[in-house]
Design a protein around this motif. Structure first.
Motif, PDB file in Angstrom:
ATOM      1  N   GLU A 170       0.779  -1.634   0.026  1.00 51.71           N
ATOM      2  CA  GLU A 170       0.039   0.583   0.034  1.00 51.71           C
ATOM      3  C   GLU A 170       0.908   1.210   0.236  1.00 51.71           C
ATOM      4  O   GLU A 170       0.046   2.489  -0.583  1.00 51.71           O
ATOM      5  N   MET A 171       1.877   1.070   0.557  1.00 52.56           N
ATOM      6  CA  MET A 171       2.927   2.140   0.323  1.00 52.56           C
ATOM      7  C   MET A 171       3.124   3.042  -0.888  1.00 52.56           C
ATOM      8  O   MET A 171       3.170   2.348  -2.122  1.00 52.56           O
ATOM      9  N   SER A 172       3.475   3.788  -1.264  1.00 53.41           N
ATOM     10  CA  SER A 172       3.068   5.228  -3.035  1.00 53.41           C
ATOM     11  C   SER A 172       4.895   5.340  -2.994  1.00 53.41           C
ATOM     12  O   SER A 172       5.541   5.164  -2.895  1.00 53.41           O
ATOM     13  N   ILE A 173       4.025   4.461  -4.542  1.00 50.97           N
ATOM     14  CA  ILE A 173       5.838   4.768  -5.434  1.00 50.97           C
ATOM     15  C   ILE A 173       6.207   5.332  -6.127  1.00 50.97           C
ATOM     16  O   ILE A 173       4.200   5.893  -6.927  1.00 50.97           O
ATOM     17  N   ILE A 174       7.052   6.356  -6.524  1.00 48.98           N
ATOM     18  CA  ILE A 174       6.952   7.103  -7.634  1.00 48.98           C
ATOM     19  C   ILE A 174       8.120   6.157  -8.776  1.00 48.98           C
ATOM     20  O   ILE A 174       9.442   6.420  -8.365  1.00 48.98           O
ATOM     21  N   VAL A 175       7.864   6.702  -9.668  1.00 52.51           N
ATOM     22  CA  VAL A 175       9.064   5.975 -11.007  1.00 52.51           C
ATOM     23  C   VAL A 175       9.616   7.547 -10.793  1.00 52.51           C
ATOM     24  O   VAL A 175       9.444   8.881 -11.381  1.00 52.51           O
ATOM     25  N   ASP A 176      10.976   7.407 -11.084  1.00 54.19           N
ATOM     26  CA  ASP A 176      12.201   8.363 -10.601  1.00 54.19           C
ATOM     27  C   ASP A 176      12.899   8.296 -11.636  1.00 54.19           C
ATOM     28  O   ASP A 176      13.038   7.731 -12.854  1.00 54.19           O
ATOM     29  N   SER A 177      13.591   9.821 -11.618  1.00 58.55           N
ATOM     30  CA  SER A 177      14.108  10.332 -12.549  1.00 58.55           C
ATOM     31  C   SER A 177      15.996   9.395 -11.982  1.00 58.55           C
ATOM     32  O   SER A 177      16.944   9.831 -13.029  1.00 58.55           O
ATOM     33  N   GLY A 178      16.036   9.195 -10.672  1.00 53.99           N
ATOM     34  CA  GLY A 178      17.287   9.084 -10.205  1.00 53.99           C
ATOM     35  C   GLY A 178      17.635  10.292 -10.007  1.00 53.99           C
ATOM     36  O   GLY A 178      19.084   9.771  -8.395  1.00 53.99           O
ATOM     37  N   GLN A 179      17.396  11.555  -9.344  1.00 57.27           N
ATOM     38  CA  GLN A 179      17.332  12.056  -8.501  1.00 57.27           C
ATOM     39  C   GLN A 179      16.390  11.901  -7.408  1.00 57.27           C
ATOM     40  O   GLN A 179      15.618  10.701  -6.916  1.00 57.27           O
ATOM     41  N   GLU A 180      16.346  12.729  -6.557  1.00 57.88           N
ATOM     42  CA  GLU A 180      15.444  13.098  -5.528  1.00 57.88           C
ATOM     43  C   GLU A 180      13.827  13.257  -6.155  1.00 57.88           C
ATOM     44  O   GLU A 180      14.211  14.601  -6.358  1.00 57.88           O
ATOM     45  N   THR A 181      13.274  12.459  -5.716  1.00 57.85           N
ATOM     46  CA  THR A 181      11.836  13.312  -6.048  1.00 57.85           C
ATOM     47  C   THR A 181      11.531  14.201  -5.776  1.00 57.85           C
ATOM     48  O   THR A 181      10.538  14.606  -6.925  1.00 57.85           O
ATOM     49  N   VAL A 182      11.112  14.737  -4.578  1.00 57.80           N
ATOM     50  CA  VAL A 182      10.712  15.992  -4.329  1.00 57.80           C
ATOM     51  C   VAL A 182      11.592  15.952  -3.098  1.00 57.80           C
ATOM     52  O   VAL A 182      12.948  15.291  -2.531  1.00 57.80           O
ATOM     53  N   GLU A 183      11.893  18.077  -2.970  1.00 58.34           N
ATOM     54  CA  GLU A 183      12.802  17.500  -2.225  1.00 58.34           C
ATOM     55  C   GLU A 183      11.760  17.952  -0.004  1.00 58.34           C
ATOM     56  O   GLU A 183      10.970  17.709   0.031  1.00 58.34           O
ATOM     57  N   VAL A 184      13.152  16.543   0.390  1.00 59.74           N
ATOM     58  CA  VAL A 184      12.172  15.644   1.624  1.00 59.74           C
ATOM     59  C   VAL A 184      12.909  16.599   2.756  1.00 59.74           C
ATOM     60  O   VAL A 184      13.998  16.842   3.030  1.00 59.74           O
ATOM     61  N   ASP A 185      12.091  16.467   4.347  1.00 65.46           N
ATOM     62  CA  ASP A 185      12.707  16.584   5.452  1.00 65.46           C
ATOM     63  C   ASP A 185      13.495  15.036   5.444  1.00 65.46           C
ATOM     64  O   ASP A 185      13.092  13.907   5.826  1.00 65.46           O
ATOM     65  N   ARG A 186      15.103  14.959   5.107  1.00 64.36           N
ATOM     66  CA  ARG A 186      15.467  14.286   5.105  1.00 64.36           C
ATOM     67  C   ARG A 186      15.855  13.498   6.836  1.00 64.36           C
ATOM     68  O   ARG A 186      15.670  12.071   7.417  1.00 64.36           O
ATOM     69  N   SER A 187      15.012  14.345   7.940  1.00 62.55           N
ATOM     70  CA  SER A 187      15.339  14.079   9.253  1.00 62.55           C
ATOM     71  C   SER A 187      14.137  13.166   9.595  1.00 62.55           C
ATOM     72  O   SER A 187      13.419  12.072  11.078  1.00 62.55           O
ATOM     73  N   GLN A 188      13.315  13.157   8.544  1.00 63.51           N
ATOM     74  CA  GLN A 188      12.331  12.421   8.617  1.00 63.51           C
ATOM     75  C   GLN A 188      12.189  11.039   8.529  1.00 63.51           C
ATOM     76  O   GLN A 188      11.192  10.398   9.152  1.00 63.51           O
ATOM     77  N   TYR A 189      12.784  10.488   8.237  1.00 59.06           N
ATOM     78  CA  TYR A 189      12.798   8.718   7.145  1.00 59.06           C
ATOM     79  C   TYR A 189      14.242   8.499   6.982  1.00 59.06           C
ATOM     80  O   TYR A 189      15.610   8.903   7.370  1.00 59.06           O
ATOM     81  N   ILE A 190      13.413   7.280   7.794  1.00 62.47           N
ATOM     82  CA  ILE A 190      14.836   6.365   7.578  1.00 62.47           C
ATOM     83  C   ILE A 190      15.256   6.016   5.901  1.00 62.47           C
ATOM     84  O   ILE A 190      14.386   5.648   5.677  1.00 62.47           O
ATOM     85  N   GLY A 191      16.603   6.323   5.303  1.00 59.49           N
ATOM     86  CA  GLY A 191      16.886   5.523   3.983  1.00 59.49           C
ATOM     87  C   GLY A 191      17.345   4.943   3.776  1.00 59.49           C
ATOM     88  O   GLY A 191      18.132   4.423   4.766  1.00 59.49           O
ATOM     89  N   GLY A 192      17.879   4.175   2.587  1.00 62.81           N
ATOM     90  CA  GLY A 192      19.024   3.349   2.203  1.00 62.81           C
ATOM     91  C   GLY A 192      20.627   3.579   2.381  1.00 62.81           C
ATOM     92  O   GLY A 192      21.098   2.691   3.388  1.00 62.81           O
ATOM     93  N   SER A 193      20.562   4.882   2.280  1.00 60.89           N
ATOM     94  CA  SER A 193      22.330   4.921   2.000  1.00 60.89           C
ATOM     95  C   SER A 193      22.469   5.108   4.043  1.00 60.89           C
ATOM     96  O   SER A 193      23.178   5.353   4.753  1.00 60.89           O
ATOM     97  N   ASP A 194      21.068   5.630   5.574  1.00 60.64           N
ATOM     98  CA  ASP A 194      20.833   5.018   6.724  1.00 60.64           C
ATOM     99  C   ASP A 194      21.584   3.591   6.806  1.00 60.64           C
ATOM    100  O   ASP A 194      21.738   3.308   7.766  1.00 60.64           O
ATOM    101  N   ILE A 195      21.502   2.931   6.649  1.00 62.82           N
ATOM    102  CA  ILE A 195      21.452   1.676   7.133  1.00 62.82           C
ATOM    103  C   ILE A 195      22.971   1.212   7.578  1.00 62.82           C
ATOM    104  O   ILE A 195      22.949   0.705   8.497  1.00 62.82           O
ATOM    105  N   PRO A 196      23.632   1.084   5.949  1.00 61.61           N
ATOM    106  CA  PRO A 196      25.062   0.806   6.760  1.00 61.61           C
ATOM    107  C   PRO A 196      25.881   1.745   8.302  1.00 61.61           C
ATOM    108  O   PRO A 196      26.352   1.158   9.167  1.00 61.61           O
ATOM    109  N   ILE A 197      25.266   3.192   8.345  1.00 60.71           N
ATOM    110  CA  ILE A 197      25.204   3.795   9.126  1.00 60.71           C
ATOM    111  C   ILE A 197      24.752   3.676  10.246  1.00 60.71           C
ATOM    112  O   ILE A 197      25.394   3.407  11.532  1.00 60.71           O
ATOM    113  N   ILE A 198      23.039   3.386  11.220  1.00 55.49           N
ATOM    114  CA  ILE A 198      22.836   2.309  11.728  1.00 55.49           C
ATOM    115  C   ILE A 198      23.607   0.880  12.109  1.00 55.49           C
ATOM    116  O   ILE A 198      23.494   1.194  13.672  1.00 55.49           O
ATOM    117  N   LEU A 199      23.605   0.514  11.532  1.00 57.87           N
ATOM    118  CA  LEU A 199      24.581  -0.681  11.544  1.00 57.87           C
ATOM    119  C   LEU A 199      26.095  -0.688  11.992  1.00 57.87           C
ATOM    120  O   LEU A 199      26.673  -1.289  12.361  1.00 57.87           O
TER     121      LEU A 199
END
Length: 464
Positions: free
Chosen positions: A12-41
């Motif tokens: 049910e999660m929203s999915i947007i076909v992207d251009s390869g760049q950031e889809t929209v200007e987002v507040d990165r502090s509000q999300y955990i993203g893929g690049s955060d995973i190695p840091i968290i671990l």
């Protein structure tokens, strides 16, 4: 559990076909993203979990700074994806999947819904042998997209490519100019493909750590203690006993940290003293005198075998001249190398006195130096050596206690245990590869001679 929520809601999660760049200007502090995973671990070579906790809690701001390497990836990614799609007969396109409810955001380089495949593109220097940081990021995407296989495509950058792209970026070149140059430089033969298959246990571990990271409160983030945050992430602060153990080990770590800080400063002062007595006019005086507290070493030559060049130019026979040696190490505490500068903050008064004595001594010495002055600098060195021994003896018990606590509290499985001035190194058995020079000399003496470089070692004086 977070993973269960992801599995339940991912369709049910929203999915947007992207251009390869950031889809929209987002507040990165509000999300955990893929690049955060190695840091968290705790396996990122760039950012530590405590800094990420401060970023996510808005204690420090995100710097939306573009670097050569991130821009290089964006520029070359479409070319790499095109080759990957053709090779594996897939049609991956960059997509972004977001869960506002769970605060998760998966911006992947390629997703083929029909074939249930992911593509992850990385550009590196071609020597990224340990792919664990890539694999954990991929598994985060796998969970979000409900996919069991991902093609990892690694493109080995060259210095020429880096320099060329950097020049264009610095001249504010247009996207069209950057893409045109990238198409000229791009070499598909430098893409390394790896098929990454789903690992259920790894997925569970990743989301366990993400959930614990998301539960870091503001006071903990403000304390900025990476060891505490690592313990939190890996579930080592769950009970009252866990917290008590953490407090106990933290006190010992503080003492050991102070020791390694003091040791670094003393090593820095000692290095400066050695450089001082190796000034030409002092070296000559010691060389031509008979001081019993200095040691003169004349200029010599050393031979060094260039293994990398030998391997690169003799790939067909290289393995024949490799011998493998098993090396075992025990758990240990190692000091970090912190650059010393005179008059840096020194809390140990005895060390401060030694530094002050030496710096005052240097000021008084002119273009010549007397025998008494040389005796004076040696006396400072004697005091320094004695203090180093005293501090080391006092630290032995603390280090042994710390190693025992790490084992007793079952903290060895943490990826890193470190402070500003030391780190824990887990003992292990490794296989080291070395050149069998005797065999090479017997069969190919010409090659041994060709790749052996002779370097001159300058004359020097040392304290006895």
């Amino acid at each position: 559990m977070l993973l269960e929520k992801v599995v339940k809601t991912r369709d049910e999660m929203s999915i947007i076909v992207d251009s390869g760049q950031e889809t929209v200007e987002v507040d990165r502090s509000q999300y955990i993203g893929g690049s955060d995973i190695p840091i968290i671990l705790g396996i990122s070579g760039f950012t530590k979990p405590n800094k990420l906790a401060q970023l996510k809690n808005k204690i420090i701001p995100y710097e939306n700074k573009k670097t050569l390497y991130t821009e290089f990836g964006h520029i070359f990614e479409p070319f790499i994806r095109e080759v990957a799609n053709k090779k594996f007969n897939m049609n991956t396109i960059p997509c972004c999947k977001t869960s506002e409810e769970l605060g998760l955001r998966a911006n992947c380089d390629g997703y083929d819904k029909g074939k249930s495949l992911l593509l992850e593109v990385k550009t590196n220097n071609g020597e990224h042998t340990d792919k664990t940081d890539y694999i954990v990021q991929i598994h985060f995407y796998m969970a979000m997209y409900n996919v069991k296989k991902c093609i990892l495509a690694e493109y080995g950058r060259t210095k020429e490519e880096e320099e060329t792209i950097n020049e264009l970026l610095e001249s504010n070149a247009s996207d069209e100019e950057l893409n045109k140059m990238a198409s000229k430089l791009f070499d598909k033969n430098r893409i390394q493909f790896t098929e990454i298959n789903y690992d259920k246990d790894l997925e569970a571990k990743i989301f366990f750590c993400i959930e614990n990271f998301k539960n870091i409160d503001l006071p903990m983030a403000k304390r900025n203690n990476n060891f505490e945050i690592m313990c939190k992430i890996y579930g080592k602060l769950e009970t009252k006993e866990d917290r008590e153990n953490f407090e106990k080990i933290s006190k010992v770590m503080d003492k050991v940290d102070i020791y390694f800080k003091d040791k670094n400063i003393l090593n820095g002062i000692e290095k400066n003293m050695i450089e001082f007595i190796n000034q030409d006019f002092i070296l000559e005086k010691i060389k031509n005198s008979n001081f019993n507290f200095f040691k003169y070493k004349g200029a010599t030559f050393s031979n060094k075998f260039d293994t990398k060049a030998f391997q690169r130019e003799n790939a067909d026979i290289y393995q024949k001249y490799i011998k493998e040696i098993e090396v075992s190490t025990s758990d240990s505490i190692r000091g970090k190398i912190i650059k010393y500068t005179p008059f840096m903050e020194i809390e140990n008064k005895e060390i401060a006195k030694i530094e002050e004595s030496f710096e005052d001594f240097k000021v008084k010495v002119g273009e010549t130096i007397t025998d008494d002055e040389l005796k004076g600098v040696n006396n400072i060195k004697i005091k320094l050596t004695q203090l180093k021994e005293d501090l080391e003896n006092a630290n032995i018990v603390d280090t042994e206690t710390l190693l025992k606590m790490i084992k007793d509290y079952k903290l060895e499985d943490l990826p890193t245990i470190d402070t500003k001035n030391f780190y824990f190194l887990k003992g292990k058995k490794t296989i080291q590869q070395r050149i069998n020079k005797k065999l090479l000399e017997f069969e190919h003496p010409d090659l041994l001679e060709k790749y052996t470089k002779t370097e001159e070692v300058e004359e020097k004086v040392e304290f006895k």
